[in-house]
Design a protein around this motif. Structure first.
Motif, short mmCIF file in Angstrom:
data_model
loop_
_atom_site.label_atom_id
_atom_site.label_comp_id
_atom_site.label_asym_id
_atom_site.label_seq_id
_atom_site.Cartn_x
_atom_site.Cartn_y
_atom_site.Cartn_z
N ASN A 74 49.96 25.80 -9.33
CA ASN A 74 50.70 26.44 -10.43
C ASN A 74 49.75 27.11 -11.42
O ASN A 74 50.03 28.19 -11.94
CB ASN A 74 51.58 25.42 -11.15
N VAL A 77 48.62 30.34 -9.83
CA VAL A 77 49.72 31.32 -9.82
C VAL A 77 49.83 31.99 -11.19
O VAL A 77 50.01 33.22 -11.28
CB VAL A 77 51.05 30.64 -9.43
N GLU A 78 49.68 31.21 -12.26
CA GLU A 78 49.73 31.76 -13.61
C GLU A 78 48.59 32.76 -13.85
O GLU A 78 48.78 33.81 -14.48
CB GLU A 78 49.68 30.64 -14.65
N MET A 80 47.11 34.49 -11.53
CA MET A 80 47.49 35.69 -10.75
C MET A 80 48.42 36.57 -11.58
O MET A 80 48.26 37.80 -11.62
CB MET A 80 48.20 35.26 -9.46
N ASN A 81 49.40 35.94 -12.23
CA ASN A 81 50.37 36.70 -13.03
C ASN A 81 49.68 37.37 -14.23
O ASN A 81 49.93 38.55 -14.52
CB ASN A 81 51.48 35.77 -13.53
N ASP A 86 46.79 40.89 -6.67
CA ASP A 86 47.74 41.15 -5.59
C ASP A 86 47.22 40.69 -4.22
O ASP A 86 47.79 41.04 -3.18
CB ASP A 86 48.11 42.63 -5.55
N VAL A 103 48.89 29.39 -2.83
CA VAL A 103 49.06 30.34 -3.94
C VAL A 103 49.60 31.67 -3.40
O VAL A 103 50.54 32.26 -3.96
CB VAL A 103 47.74 30.54 -4.69
N TYR A 106 53.35 31.37 -2.52
CA TYR A 106 54.27 31.42 -3.65
C TYR A 106 54.31 32.80 -4.32
O TYR A 106 55.34 33.21 -4.86
CB TYR A 106 53.92 30.34 -4.67
N LYS A 107 53.19 33.52 -4.28
CA LYS A 107 53.13 34.86 -4.85
C LYS A 107 53.57 35.94 -3.87
O LYS A 107 53.74 37.10 -4.24
CB LYS A 107 51.70 35.16 -5.34
N GLU A 108 53.73 35.56 -2.61
CA GLU A 108 54.11 36.50 -1.55
C GLU A 108 53.14 37.67 -1.48
O GLU A 108 53.52 38.85 -1.46
CB GLU A 108 55.55 36.99 -1.75
N VAL A 109 51.84 37.32 -1.43
CA VAL A 109 50.77 38.32 -1.31
C VAL A 109 49.88 37.94 -0.12
O VAL A 109 49.91 36.82 0.36
CB VAL A 109 49.93 38.41 -2.61
#
Length: 365
Positions: A74, A77-78, A80-81, A86, A103, A106-109
């Motif tokens: 998590n 992921v944050e 990444m955001n 990407d 990761v 969950y980010k679909e990358v």
């Protein structure tokens, strides 16, 4: 049930390939979260950083917090955001690679996996093992797809501790025998279907490569040399065993490995070291010809893989301990039941004792 084979989209292996990581990454994204340990960055960070010069992809480095946990996933992921990443790149050992895969899931990358050791067959798989923050196993995360790319820089891997590559050979040793068992029983594999002929062929090539190149690779690595034998073993440990276990299936060897995790005295052993002894135990259960069993035990001895319970760390062997291992290995949801015959804690206990006796015999104890 359909026959199914899964694999990474691209596999790249060779000395110095990490210097091209940035070039490879360009095909997948513009800003890459690069997950690595602090010590890993000190060793190869300059190489990784240099690979991104004159490319269209920007690296965003983040140090790994030691556990492939939901908290760590998590957190990343944050990041990444926040940074607009990407693509994910994982560089290091198993937990880093599993975290990078999770990761990206969950980010679909896309995700690029760059192992710095060749100790297991996990890098190519569509699976992440999730632990608690304290390092206790929590669950398996089954991913939608295998990694977009797996990059093995054999120059870096050849500098890792030799024991880790040998452990990888122990893990890979199980591949053909477990796939063969799943084929005979018609069991479902980790890919969600029955064994394909392609998976069996790769699993058999994995075994043949280990037998032909394993000892040569060990000696070369001990001399600090990256030779053709080392290259072949890295491929066997990672790609051949990776596709072989996932699309060929697991059976006795890995279930017996799981059984040994109930004994604290085995916790210091590497995954592949326990799998090697589990493989010998599976072959005892299958009652393979004596000459074949002798060849495999002798190969393990030459490499330094454990062939006795004492070598696994069990100095005081009791019936209670071995039965506890056998009972855990026979858990209803484990893969021992993929063998093409009935197994019970009693038959597994007997096979473990016999495997230990054979190991002692060939060691001359």
């Amino acid at each position: 049930m359909a026959n199914i084979l899964i694999s990474p989209s691209k596999y790249v292996q060779g000395a110095g390939e990490m210097k091209k990581l940035g070039d490879y990454a360009q095909a997948y994204g513009k800003k890459a979260l690069v997950l690595i340990t602090e010590s890993g960055y000190k060793r190869i960070g300059a190489t990784v950083d240099g690979s991104f010069q004159n490319t269209e992809t920007e690296p965003v480095y983040e140090y790994f917090n030691k556990e492939c946990s939901k908290t760590e996933i998590n957190r990343l992921v944050e990041i990444m955001n926040e940074r607009g990443c990407d693509v994910v790149i994982g560089i290091g050992g198993g937990k880093i690679l599993d975290t990078a895969k999770a990761v990206a899931y969950y980010k679909e990358v896309p995700v690029l996996i760059c192992p710095t050791i060749a100790s297991t067959d996990a890098p190519c798989s569509a699976l992440s093992v999730i632990y608690t923050d304290a390092g206790v196993f929590e669950e398996y995360l089954f991913l939608r797809a295998n990694p977009n790319m797996v990059l093995m820089d054999t120059e870096i891997i050849a500098k890792s501790p030799v024991r880790l590559t040998i452990a990888g050979m122990g893990d890979a040793l199980a591949t053909y025998f477990e796939a063969r068992a799943c084929q005979a029983s018609g069991a479902a594999t980790c890919a969600g279907g029955k064994v394909t002929s392609a998976a069996i062929a790769l699993a058999k090539l994995c075994f043949d490569t280990l037998m032909e190149e394993g000892v040569k690779a060990k000696l070369a690595l001990e001399a600090g040399a990256c030779t053709p034998a080392v290259e072949k073993i890295v491929e066997a440990n990672t790609l051949l065993s990776g596709i072989g276990f996932e699309s060929g299936g697991l059976a006795g060897a890995h279930a017996i490995h799981n059984g040994f995790t109930v004994l604290e005295e085995c916790h210091h052993m590497n995954h592949g070291e326990k799998v090697a002894f589990g493989t010998i135990t599976q072959l005892v259960l299958e009652n393979i010809p004596a000459e074949e069993l002798e060849d495999i035990i002798d190969w393990c001895i030459e490499l330094g893989l454990p062939v006795t319970l004492k070598e696994l760390g069990i100095t005081e062997v009791t019936d209670e301990k071995i039965m506890a291992v056998a009972t855990a290995a026979c858990a209803e949801n484990d893969t021992l039941h993929n063998l093409p015959f009935e197994v019970t804690p009693e038959t597994v206990c007997a096979a473990i004792k016999a495997a230990d006796a054979y190991g002692k015999y060939f060691l001359g104890e």
